[in-house]
Write an enzyme that holds these catalytic residues in place. Structure first.
Site, mmCIF file in Angstrom:
data_model
loop_
_atom_site.group_PDB
_atom_site.id
_atom_site.type_symbol
_atom_site.label_atom_id
_atom_site.label_comp_id
_atom_site.label_asym_id
_atom_site.label_seq_id
_atom_site.Cartn_x
_atom_site.Cartn_y
_atom_site.Cartn_z
ATOM 1 N N GLY A 177 0.730 -2.134 -7.025
ATOM 2 C CA GLY A 177 0.765 -0.901 -6.241
ATOM 3 C C GLY A 177 -0.585 -0.215 -6.218
ATOM 4 N N TRP A 191 0.832 -1.216 0.000
ATOM 5 C CA TRP A 191 0.000 0.000 0.000
ATOM 6 C C TRP A 191 0.859 1.256 0.000
ATOM 7 C CZ3 TRP A 191 -3.690 -1.693 4.570
ATOM 8 C CH2 TRP A 191 -4.531 -2.709 4.111
ATOM 9 N N LYS A 192 2.185 1.080 0.102
ATOM 10 C CA LYS A 192 3.074 2.250 0.226
ATOM 11 C C LYS A 192 2.569 3.117 1.388
ATOM 12 C CE LYS A 192 4.363 1.724 -4.562
ATOM 13 N NZ LYS A 192 4.853 2.339 -5.794
ATOM 14 N N GLY A 211 4.227 3.781 -10.810
ATOM 15 C CA GLY A 211 3.590 5.001 -10.316
ATOM 16 C C GLY A 211 2.715 5.734 -11.313
ATOM 17 N N GLU A 230 11.044 -4.836 -10.810
ATOM 18 C CA GLU A 230 10.251 -3.614 -10.851
ATOM 19 C C GLU A 230 10.998 -2.524 -11.602
ATOM 20 O OE1 GLU A 230 7.199 -3.926 -7.349
ATOM 21 O OE2 GLU A 230 8.542 -2.221 -7.278
ATOM 22 N N SER A 237 2.820 -0.733 -12.371
ATOM 23 C CA SER A 237 1.584 -0.428 -13.103
ATOM 24 C C SER A 237 0.787 -1.661 -13.499
ATOM 25 C CB SER A 237 1.885 0.430 -14.338
ATOM 26 O OG SER A 237 2.454 1.668 -13.945
ATOM 27 N N HIS A 240 12.933 -1.274 -2.384
ATOM 28 C CA HIS A 240 12.044 -0.661 -3.391
ATOM 29 C C HIS A 240 12.714 0.599 -3.943
ATOM 30 C CE1 HIS A 240 8.691 1.438 -5.213
ATOM 31 N NE2 HIS A 240 8.147 0.245 -5.366
HETATM 32 P P1 PGA Z 1 2.403 0.800 -9.077
HETATM 33 O O1 PGA Z 1 3.512 0.428 -8.000
HETATM 34 O O2 PGA Z 1 1.612 -0.447 -9.346
HETATM 35 O O3 PGA Z 1 1.584 1.866 -8.427
HETATM 36 O O4 PGA Z 1 3.117 1.267 -10.310
HETATM 37 C C1 PGA Z 1 4.219 -0.745 -8.171
HETATM 38 C C2 PGA Z 1 5.301 -0.892 -7.167
HETATM 39 O O5 PGA Z 1 5.964 0.095 -6.823
HETATM 40 O O6 PGA Z 1 5.512 -2.021 -6.702
#
Ligand code: PGA
Length: 254
Positions: free
Chosen positions: A230, A9-10, A171, A165, A209, A94
């Site tokens: 993400g 979830w960051k 993002g 990644e 993404s 990350h």
């Molecule tokens: P995102 O993030 O799906 O929002 O691009 C992916 C990630 O950082 O693992």
């Protein structure tokens, strides 16, 4: 290998929002017995995950860890603290942490060692900063893995998960890497990792993404052992849909 599908979830969702997310997701994924699911909430929500996810099909973990067992490290969180909360996975390296906190491969190695000492699975992220030729990307990724895994015993590598990644695919405004290229890169990383782990397979999952449209195409690629989602998975229904992606060859999926 069982597919591994999870989300970080960051820095999103409060503890109250986490509770609501679990309430929405759990009934939708309870039947998924042929894959491993996980969620990495912010530190403040991990206790909610333990309350709500114990005994369910979803494992939980953390997005970072300090390499020391404890001590004078204001604001940091140690591996024993995470292990005590039932964490199974700990994300390490990350790109947002490497970029925003200057994390180096040496530091990441120490974090991986701490996670292993406490019986959890390190989920090591690696990716190339900008789009490049596949061979160049593989060279760069293997150099990063080589540095991050320096001194980690081959037997311990069986507990590792690697998340490929590409930084440029992560993002808002980004788009996922092309599944065929992801597959090629994963197979190269997997071969290198297997060699390093004395013949044991190390799962390589893809993040950047990921959404429902691309999830089944990615999972149909040989070498893509799972997905790391993400922002798309902040909506619990989206996560449940990706978690339930049919697994099989591209032909079977169609
Ligand atoms: P995102 O993030 O799906 O929002 O691009 C992916 C990630 O950082 O693992």
């Amino acid at each position: 290998m069982r597919p591994l599908i999870g989300t970080s979830w960051k820095m999103n969702l409060t503890a109250s929002e986490a509770d609501a997310w679990f309430t929405a997701v759990l009934p939708l994924v309870a039947h998924l017995a042929d894959r491993d699911l996980f969620v990495l909430p912010p530190f403040t929500d991990i206790w909610v995950a333990r309350e709500r996810l114990q005994g369910t099909v979803i494992g939980w973990g953390a997005q970072d860890v300090h390499p020391a067992e404890g001590g004078a490290h204001t604001g940091d969180i140690s591996a024993p603290m995470l292990a005590d909360l039932g964490c199974r996975y700990v994300e390490i390296g990350h790109s947002e942490r490497r970029r925003d906190h200057g994390e180096t491969p040496d530091l990441l190695t120490a974090k991986i060692a701490a996670v292993l000492r406490w019986g959890m699975r390190p989920l090591l992220c690696t990716g190339e900063p900008a789009p490049m030729d596949t061979d160049d990307a593989v060279r760069l990724l293997l150099a990063d893995l080589d540095r991050c895994l320096a001194g980690i015993a081959p037997a311990d590598l069986t507990r590792l998960v690697v998340a490929y990644e590409p930084w440029w695919a992560i993002g808002d405004g980004a788009v996922a890497a092309v599944p065929e290229q992801v597959g090629t890169i994963h197979r190269s990383l997997a071969a290198w990792l297997e060699d390093r782990a004395n013949g044991q397979a190390v799962p390589v999952i893809y993040g950047g993404s990921v959404d429902l449209d691309i999830a089944s195409r990615l999972l149909a690629e040989p070498g893509v052992d799972g997905l790391f989602v993400g922002r798309y998975a902040l909506d619990p229904v989206n996560f449940a849909r990706i978690a339930a992606t049919p697994i099989g060859s591209a032909e079977e999926v169609r």
